[in-house]
Design a protein around this motif. Structure first.
Motif, PDB file in Angstrom:
ATOM      1  N   TYR A  48       0.867  -1.179   0.000  1.00  0.00           N
ATOM      2  CA  TYR A  48       0.000   0.000   0.000  1.00  0.00           C
ATOM      3  C   TYR A  48       0.900   1.224   0.000  1.00  0.00           C
ATOM      4  N   PRO A  49       1.073   1.874  -1.149  1.00  0.00           N
ATOM      5  CA  PRO A  49       2.110   2.889  -1.292  1.00  0.00           C
ATOM      6  C   PRO A  49       1.780   4.287  -0.780  1.00  0.00           C
ATOM      7  N   HIS A  50       0.539   4.696  -0.710  1.00  0.00           N
ATOM      8  CA  HIS A  50       0.267   6.102  -0.474  1.00  0.00           C
ATOM      9  C   HIS A  50      -0.172   6.470   0.929  1.00  0.00           C
ATOM     10  N   SER A  51       0.290   5.888   1.939  1.00  0.00           N
ATOM     11  CA  SER A  51      -0.221   6.226   3.256  1.00  0.00           C
ATOM     12  C   SER A  51       0.906   6.450   4.252  1.00  0.00           C
ATOM     13  N   SER A  52       0.571   7.187   5.307  1.00  0.00           N
ATOM     14  CA  SER A  52       1.546   7.420   6.370  1.00  0.00           C
ATOM     15  C   SER A  52       1.651   6.176   7.249  1.00  0.00           C
ATOM     16  N   ALA A  53       2.719   6.121   8.024  1.00  0.00           N
ATOM     17  CA  ALA A  53       2.950   4.970   8.901  1.00  0.00           C
ATOM     18  C   ALA A  53       1.841   4.840   9.953  1.00  0.00           C
ATOM     19  N   ASP A  54       1.348   5.970  10.452  1.00  0.00           N
ATOM     20  CA  ASP A  54       0.278   5.911  11.459  1.00  0.00           C
ATOM     21  C   ASP A  54      -1.009   5.360  10.868  1.00  0.00           C
ATOM     22  N   ALA A  55      -1.339   5.772   9.661  1.00  0.00           N
ATOM     23  CA  ALA A  55      -2.559   5.275   9.018  1.00  0.00           C
ATOM     24  C   ALA A  55      -2.462   3.782   8.750  1.00  0.00           C
ATOM     25  N   VAL A  56      -1.283   3.315   8.355  1.00  0.00           N
ATOM     26  CA  VAL A  56      -1.078   1.893   8.110  1.00  0.00           C
ATOM     27  C   VAL A  56      -1.220   1.111   9.410  1.00  0.00           C
ATOM     28  N   ARG A  57      -0.632   1.619  10.495  1.00  0.00           N
ATOM     29  CA  ARG A  57      -0.708   0.947  11.796  1.00  0.00           C
ATOM     30  C   ARG A  57      -2.158   0.843  12.269  1.00  0.00           C
ATOM     31  N   VAL A  58      -2.920   1.923  12.106  1.00  0.00           N
ATOM     32  CA  VAL A  58      -4.335   1.912  12.500  1.00  0.00           C
ATOM     33  C   VAL A  58      -5.120   0.921  11.647  1.00  0.00           C
ATOM     34  N   ALA A  59      -4.833   0.869  10.349  1.00  0.00           N
ATOM     35  CA  ALA A  59      -5.522  -0.073   9.458  1.00  0.00           C
ATOM     36  C   ALA A  59      -5.205  -1.511   9.856  1.00  0.00           C
ATOM     37  N   GLU A  60      -3.957  -1.791  10.211  1.00  0.00           N
ATOM     38  CA  GLU A  60      -3.577  -3.134  10.643  1.00  0.00           C
ATOM     39  C   GLU A  60      -4.269  -3.519  11.941  1.00  0.00           C
ATOM     40  N   GLN A  61      -4.371  -2.564  12.868  1.00  0.00           N
ATOM     41  CA  GLN A  61      -5.076  -2.839  14.129  1.00  0.00           C
ATOM     42  C   GLN A  61      -6.549  -3.094  13.878  1.00  0.00           C
ATOM     43  N   ARG A  62      -7.153  -2.311  13.005  1.00  0.00           N
ATOM     44  CA  ARG A  62      -8.571  -2.490  12.680  1.00  0.00           C
ATOM     45  C   ARG A  62      -8.807  -3.850  12.017  1.00  0.00           C
ATOM     46  N   PHE A  63      -7.911  -4.241  11.109  1.00  0.00           N
ATOM     47  CA  PHE A  63      -8.000  -5.544  10.443  1.00  0.00           C
ATOM     48  C   PHE A  63      -7.914  -6.662  11.470  1.00  0.00           C
ATOM     49  N   ARG A  64      -6.923  -6.584  12.344  1.00  0.00           N
ATOM     50  CA  ARG A  64      -6.713  -7.624  13.352  1.00  0.00           C
ATOM     51  C   ARG A  64      -7.911  -7.727  14.308  1.00  0.00           C
ATOM     52  N   ARG A  65      -8.425  -6.589  14.740  1.00  0.00           N
ATOM     53  CA  ARG A  65      -9.567  -6.574  15.657  1.00  0.00           C
ATOM     54  C   ARG A  65     -10.794  -7.230  15.015  1.00  0.00           C
ATOM     55  N   GLU A  66     -11.036  -6.918  13.749  1.00  0.00           N
ATOM     56  CA  GLU A  66     -12.190  -7.503  13.056  1.00  0.00           C
ATOM     57  C   GLU A  66     -12.004  -9.000  12.833  1.00  0.00           C
ATOM     58  N   LEU A  67     -10.783  -9.410  12.522  1.00  0.00           N
ATOM     59  CA  LEU A  67     -10.509 -10.831  12.330  1.00  0.00           C
ATOM     60  C   LEU A  67     -10.739 -11.598  13.631  1.00  0.00           C
ATOM     61  N   GLU A  68     -10.287 -11.038  14.750  1.00  0.00           N
ATOM     62  CA  GLU A  68     -10.515 -11.679  16.054  1.00  0.00           C
ATOM     63  C   GLU A  68     -11.997 -11.671  16.420  1.00  0.00           C
ATOM     64  N   LYS A  69     -12.697 -10.626  16.016  1.00  0.00           N
ATOM     65  CA  LYS A  69     -14.138 -10.561  16.284  1.00  0.00           C
ATOM     66  C   LYS A  69     -14.868 -11.668  15.514  1.00  0.00           C
ATOM     67  N   GLN A  70     -14.466 -11.896  14.287  1.00  0.00           N
ATOM     68  CA  GLN A  70     -15.118 -12.895  13.442  1.00  0.00           C
ATOM     69  C   GLN A  70     -14.778 -14.326  13.860  1.00  0.00           C
ATOM     70  N   LEU A  71     -13.507 -14.563  14.240  1.00  0.00           N
ATOM     71  CA  LEU A  71     -13.051 -15.933  14.483  1.00  0.00           C
ATOM     72  C   LEU A  71     -12.713 -16.239  15.934  1.00  0.00           C
ATOM     73  N   GLY A  72     -12.591 -15.244  16.773  1.00  0.00           N
ATOM     74  CA  GLY A  72     -12.239 -15.474  18.177  1.00  0.00           C
ATOM     75  C   GLY A  72     -10.845 -16.049  18.305  1.00  0.00           C
ATOM     76  N   ALA A  73     -10.708 -17.082  19.105  1.00  0.00           N
ATOM     77  CA  ALA A  73      -9.402 -17.708  19.344  1.00  0.00           C
ATOM     78  C   ALA A  73      -9.010 -18.655  18.217  1.00  0.00           C
ATOM     79  N   ASP A  74      -9.871 -18.834  17.230  1.00  0.00           N
ATOM     80  CA  ASP A  74      -9.621 -19.797  16.157  1.00  0.00           C
ATOM     81  C   ASP A  74      -8.947 -19.194  14.931  1.00  0.00           C
ATOM     82  N   VAL A  75      -8.349 -18.015  15.038  1.00  0.00           N
ATOM     83  CA  VAL A  75      -7.784 -17.353  13.865  1.00  0.00           C
ATOM     84  C   VAL A  75      -6.760 -18.236  13.161  1.00  0.00           C
TER      85      VAL A  75
END
Length: 132
Positions: A48-75
């Motif tokens: 993902y070329p056009h974003s700041s490091a903070d925006a990327v970090r927030v996007a990764e946290q949001r992705f991880r949180r949603e993945l854990e929400k969907q799958l719980g401990a079974d990721v």
């Protein structure tokens, strides 16, 4: 303190029956069974070329949180089932493995949408999930 109090102490008053102070019992944490322990994983935004490091970090946290929400401990078990299913033929897989692989597809898509929510979607960018 006067000399009278020093040399002729009065007896201490009896303890009040209204208040009882007890030492708290030591905290004992229950041991979690092995199947309840979560395996650690990381999610990283790739290409993902056009974003700041903070925006990327927030996007990764949001992705991880949603993945854990969907799958719980079974990721990780569900991700591994998907990887096995993508490398095997349909005849080699059980119904359980097929169901787990389908779960991964649904959860990853929801997490991807959550991760790209403020970034905008691009064709090249994706989230990579790895066990730690």
């Amino acid at each position: 303190m006067t000399q009278a109090e020093l040399f002729f102490p009065r007896p201490a008053p009896p303890p009040s029956t209204v208040f009882h102070f007890h030492e708290p019992a030591p905290m004992v944490l229950p041991e979690a069974p092995e199947d309840e322990l979560r395996e650690a994983f990381c999610a990283k935004l790739i290409d993902y070329p056009h974003s700041s490091a903070d925006a990327v970090r927030v996007a990764e946290q949001r992705f991880r949180r949603e993945l854990e929400k969907q799958l719980g401990a079974d990721v990780l078990p569900v991700m591994r089932a998907f990887q096995n299913a993508s490398e095997s033929s349909d005849t080699d897989l059980t119904k359980t493995e097929i169901a787990l692989a389908a779960r991964w597809i649904k959860a990853y898509d929801a997490a991807r949408k959550a991760g790209f929510r403020d970034l905008g979607d691009t064709d090249e960018a994706y989230f990579e999930v790895k066990a730690i």
